[in-house]
Design an enzyme around this catalytic site. Structure first.
Site, mmCIF file in Angstrom:
data_model
loop_
_atom_site.group_PDB
_atom_site.id
_atom_site.type_symbol
_atom_site.label_atom_id
_atom_site.label_comp_id
_atom_site.label_asym_id
_atom_site.label_seq_id
_atom_site.Cartn_x
_atom_site.Cartn_y
_atom_site.Cartn_z
ATOM 1 C CB SER A 142 -0.863 0.004 1.271
ATOM 2 O OG SER A 142 -1.448 1.271 1.476
ATOM 3 C CE1 TYR A 155 -3.885 -1.679 5.766
ATOM 4 C CE2 TYR A 155 -3.396 0.596 5.189
ATOM 5 C CZ TYR A 155 -3.723 -0.691 4.811
ATOM 6 O OH TYR A 155 -3.871 -0.990 3.476
HETATM 7 C C1 8X3 Z 1 -5.009 1.618 1.418
HETATM 8 C C2 8X3 Z 1 -4.571 2.994 1.129
HETATM 9 O O1 8X3 Z 1 -4.485 5.397 1.882
HETATM 10 O O2 8X3 Z 1 -6.284 4.056 2.780
HETATM 11 O O3 8X3 Z 1 -3.962 0.796 1.737
HETATM 12 O O4 8X3 Z 1 -4.039 3.726 3.554
HETATM 13 S S1 8X3 Z 1 -4.850 4.065 2.401
#
Ligand code: 8X3
Length: 255
Positions: A142, A155
């Protein structure tokens, strides 16, 4: 005929990748928690192809459970020898709280799925790729794996991990003809935000006023990476919607 194993295949990018790959004639091993969704996807794929050679197999597995993954692998070890491509799509975000307000269970769920699930699956499938002297591992990273943002601590950490792991893995596998690709999307309109926010209305707001990426956009990039000649490895790819210029800046046209 190549066989691709896709984790997180019941929704979002995993599901879209399964559809795109089937259209290119790949056989599929689809993995997710939700059996009904996998079976629906299998029917959709088989009903929309004339290619009689495509085989679609479904396995119900929770990537959070390392012991279940190991048991599943042992039970199916012979069948899994045919896997040429591993696409690690299973992953999620939970919550947008600051560290000081975050829920430890949410953190565990992200770490277990995004990190433990991905490394366990990779570790189990690599020996056979080494034996065949051929393979391709595609990890779903990501932009959060490059740029951290407030409310995304763990995350972002898990996606930084995916980037670091992919880099080291590529080096560990030198000489075995195995490609490792880390795809790093920005905002993709999937169930990602519904899962993260646990609120469908708020999730809808996330993608309002601009054109986010679609799961198909990323699935096409996965297929494109796989279809490069064997001597070409797309190591990493950062993909944003045009209206998103950084992890936190999106241009929206709202009424
Ligand atoms: C997803 C992109 O910008 O929501 O991994 O973290 S974000």
């Amino acid at each position: 005929m190549k066989t691709a194993l896709i984790t997180g295949a019941s929704s979002g990018i995993g599901q879209a990748a399964a559809i795109e790959l089937s259209q290119k004639g790949y056989s599929l091993i689809l993995i997710a928690r939700r059996r009904d969704r996998l079976e629906q996807l299998k029917s959709k794929i088989l009903n929309s192809t004339d290619n009689q050679n495509i085989i679609v197999e479904c396995y119900t597995l929770d990537l959070k459970e390392q012991t279940s993954i190991k048991n599943w692998f042992q039970e199916n070890i012979k069948n899994l020898e045919k896997v040429d491509i591993l696409i690690n799509c299973a992953g999620l975000a939970r919550g947008i709280s600051k560290v000081q307000d975050s829920n430890l269970l949410d953190w565990n769920e992200m770490i277990e799925t995004n990190i433990n699930g991905l490394i366990t699956m990779t570790r189990l499938l690599i020996p056979n790729m080494i034996k065949k002297n051929k393979g391709h591992i595609v990890n779903l990273g990501s932009i959060a794996g490059r740029w951290s943002y407030t409310g995304g601590s763990v995350y972002c950490g898990t996606k930084h991990f995916v980037k670091a792991f992919s880099e080291a893995l590529r080096q560990d596998l030198i000489g075995y003809n195995i490609r490792v690709t880390n795809i790093e999307p920005g905002m993709v309109n999937t169930e990602f935000s519904n899962v993260r926010l646990r609120d469908d209305k708020k999730a809808e707001e996330v993608y309002k006023g601009f054109s986010p990426l679609t799961a198909k956009d990323i699935a096409e990039i996965i297929v494109w990476s796989l279809e490069r000649p064997q001597h070409v490895n797309i190591q990493e790819m950062v993909v944003f919607p045009t209206a998103q210029v950084s992890a936190t800046q999106v241009y929206r046209e709202l009424p």
